[in-house]
Scaffold this active site. Structure first.
Site, PDB file in Angstrom:
ATOM      1  N   HIS A  87       0.870  -1.178   0.000  1.00  0.00           N
ATOM      2  CA  HIS A  87       0.000   0.000   0.000  1.00  0.00           C
ATOM      3  C   HIS A  87       0.912   1.235   0.000  1.00  0.00           C
ATOM      4  O   HIS A  87       1.926   1.259   0.683  1.00  0.00           O
ATOM      5  CB  HIS A  87      -0.888  -0.010   1.250  1.00  0.00           C
ATOM      6  CG  HIS A  87      -1.890   1.109   1.271  1.00  0.00           C
ATOM      7  ND1 HIS A  87      -1.546   2.413   1.578  1.00  0.00           N
ATOM      8  CD2 HIS A  87      -3.215   1.134   0.996  1.00  0.00           C
ATOM      9  CE1 HIS A  87      -2.624   3.171   1.503  1.00  0.00           C
ATOM     10  NE2 HIS A  87      -3.642   2.424   1.154  1.00  0.00           N
ATOM     11  N   GLU A  91       0.937   4.087   1.413  1.00  0.00           N
ATOM     12  CA  GLU A  91       1.285   4.650   2.732  1.00  0.00           C
ATOM     13  C   GLU A  91       2.347   3.786   3.409  1.00  0.00           C
ATOM     14  O   GLU A  91       3.293   4.306   4.014  1.00  0.00           O
ATOM     15  CB  GLU A  91       0.024   4.741   3.603  1.00  0.00           C
ATOM     16  CG  GLU A  91       0.281   5.389   4.955  1.00  0.00           C
ATOM     17  CD  GLU A  91      -0.973   5.432   5.819  1.00  0.00           C
ATOM     18  OE1 GLU A  91      -2.084   5.571   5.273  1.00  0.00           O
ATOM     19  OE2 GLU A  91      -0.834   5.306   7.062  1.00  0.00           O
ATOM     20  N   CYS A 145      -6.268   6.385  12.179  1.00  0.00           N
ATOM     21  CA  CYS A 145      -6.828   7.716  11.923  1.00  0.00           C
ATOM     22  C   CYS A 145      -8.240   7.836  12.506  1.00  0.00           C
ATOM     23  O   CYS A 145      -9.082   6.965  12.284  1.00  0.00           O
ATOM     24  CB  CYS A 145      -6.866   7.947  10.415  1.00  0.00           C
ATOM     25  SG  CYS A 145      -7.735   9.433   9.959  1.00  0.00           S
ATOM     26  N   SER A 176     -11.947   7.169   0.190  1.00  0.00           N
ATOM     27  CA  SER A 176     -11.634   7.699  -1.140  1.00  0.00           C
ATOM     28  C   SER A 176     -12.875   7.752  -2.026  1.00  0.00           C
ATOM     29  O   SER A 176     -12.766   7.954  -3.226  1.00  0.00           O
ATOM     30  CB  SER A 176     -10.586   6.818  -1.833  1.00  0.00           C
ATOM     31  OG  SER A 176      -9.405   6.814  -1.097  1.00  0.00           O
TER      32      SER A 176
HETATM   33  S1  SF4 Z   1      -7.571  11.654   6.917  1.00  0.00           S
HETATM   34 FE1  SF4 Z   1      -7.645  10.153   5.226  1.00  0.00          FE
HETATM   35  S2  SF4 Z   1      -5.619  10.242   4.268  1.00  0.00           S
HETATM   36 FE2  SF4 Z   1      -5.474  11.193   6.300  1.00  0.00          FE
HETATM   37  S3  SF4 Z   1      -4.798   9.521   7.624  1.00  0.00           S
HETATM   38 FE3  SF4 Z   1      -7.037   9.645   7.748  1.00  0.00          FE
HETATM   39  S4  SF4 Z   1      -7.748   8.153   6.244  1.00  0.00           S
HETATM   40 FE4  SF4 Z   1      -5.571   8.572   5.761  1.00  0.00          FE
END
Ligand code: SF4
Length: 350
Positions: free
Chosen positions: A125, A127, A190, A263
């Site tokens: 991935h 990230e 997150c 997304s």
């Molecule tokens: S806000 Fe979106 S891009 Fe940022 S860490 Fe959380 S899930 Fe990933």
């Protein structure tokens, strides 16, 4: 037959994805030759809209034209990629999500402090690839049957890809307690992911059937589907509204819920809601499909602004405007620019 639809609260793009997409749009609208390093989001409607605006996607810096602008997407990149872009004198716009930047800094500290690092994440991935650029020796593990590979060490640290499910992170942390004398746990799940899961569960409890919209390989989308299954609500995962072809899948469902990954633009959820009503609704629901889908969108928490926080740009090309109006998925709705976007949690306060 389906009488109504409900869109889960707090869906649509997460703030990290939204910011990266907006930065690419702003650069292109400013007349820069703009390229995103990898697809900024795996959604064909969004990519088509960006393309019409002049934004192209490249898979590596070697494809970047000299003097061009390169947008780093929300997942971030390795330090080596940044150095390489600087060495080539490219104009770099950093769209790395602030949460991911904080995660990278914390990982660097673990490396500096000499921990043996275990990274919970999906191999390859973007990230995770970016994180491995900071900690190349980290042990990457994903599903539970993979965890036996984790070595027994005196000083270990656990950190995670931002979109991994919290329950998995907690379970792995518990497992690692037995493997290390000193264990440092850095929770980088997150909060947007957590809230989305909570809201999906709440919706799944209230409806007869759930539709989850997002990339087939998206970990956070798959987790939403799994949570619906745990609640006991029949669920179907799709990528686009056009994936809905058989009204029989809804069985006797009267109320159908819709949710999506980080997304997935909220406009896609609106289109899916409308499609459900058109294909499986009662005669009244079919006739009012558009109206009911919009009502469901309006009832979701601050849905507008999730796709973009940019004001309407008068310099947008006629072609881009046309594409955004006619996208099969991902185009802006009439309401897309009206409300405040989701607040960005501060990585420093978690
Ligand atoms: S806000 Fe979106 S891009 Fe940022 S860490 Fe959380 S899930 Fe990933």
């Amino acid at each position: 037959m389906v009488q109504d639809v409900r869109i889960a609260r707090r869906t649509g793009f997460c703030y990290g994805v939204r910011e990266a997409v907006d930065k690419a749009k702003e650069a292109a609208d400013a007349g820069k030759l703009t390229q995103t390093l990898g697809q900024v989001v795996h959604n064909e409607g969004v990519v088509a809209g960006l393309h019409a605006r002049g934004v192209v996607s490249i898979s590596g810096l070697e494809e970047a034209e000299n003097g061009s602008t390169v947008v780093i997407r929300a997942h971030g990149v390795t330090p080596a990629v940044r150095e390489s872009a600087a060495a080539r004198g490219l104009d770099v716009i950093d769209g790395t999500c602030s949460w991911v930047i904080a995660e990278q800094k914390q990982l660097q500290k673990l490396v500096d402090d000499g921990y043996t690092i275990v990274l919970l994440g999906t191999p390859n991935h973007p990230e995770v690839v970016g994180l491995l650029g900071i900690a190349p020796d980290a042990v990457v593990v994903d599903e539970e049957d993979d965890w036996d590979r984790i070595p027994r060490k005196k000083r270990m640290a656990l950190i995670t890809q931002s979109t991994q499910p919290p329950w998995k992170f907690e379970r792995l942390a518990a497992r690692m307690v037995h493997l290390a004398h000193e264990l440092k746990i850095v929770n980088t799940v997150c909060p947007v992911t957590i809230r989305r899961q909570e809201d999906t569960v709440e919706t799944a409890r209230e409806v007869d059937f759930m539709v989850v919209v997002g990339g087939r390989s998206s970990a956070n989308t798959k987790e939403l589907t799994r949570l619906c299954e745990i609640v006991g609500t029949p669920v179907m995962q799709i990528e686009h509204a056009r994936d809905l072809v058989d009204p029989a899948v809804f069985g006797d469902a009267r109320l159908v819920g819709v949710t999506g990954g980080t997304s997935t633009p909220i406009e896609d959820l609106e289109l899916v809601a409308e499609r459900i009503l058109q294909m499986a609704g009662t005669p009244d629901a079919q006739a009012r499909a558009r109206e009911l889908a919009l009502e469901a969108l309006n009832a979701a928490a601050t849905p507008a602004g999730r796709t973009s926080s940019l004001p309407t740009n008068p310099r947008i090309t006629a072609q881009a405007a046309h594409v955004e109006r006619h996208l099969p998925a991902g185009g802006r709705s009439r309401r897309a620019l009206a409300a405040e976007p989701e607040a960005e949690p501060s990585p420093a306060t978690r």
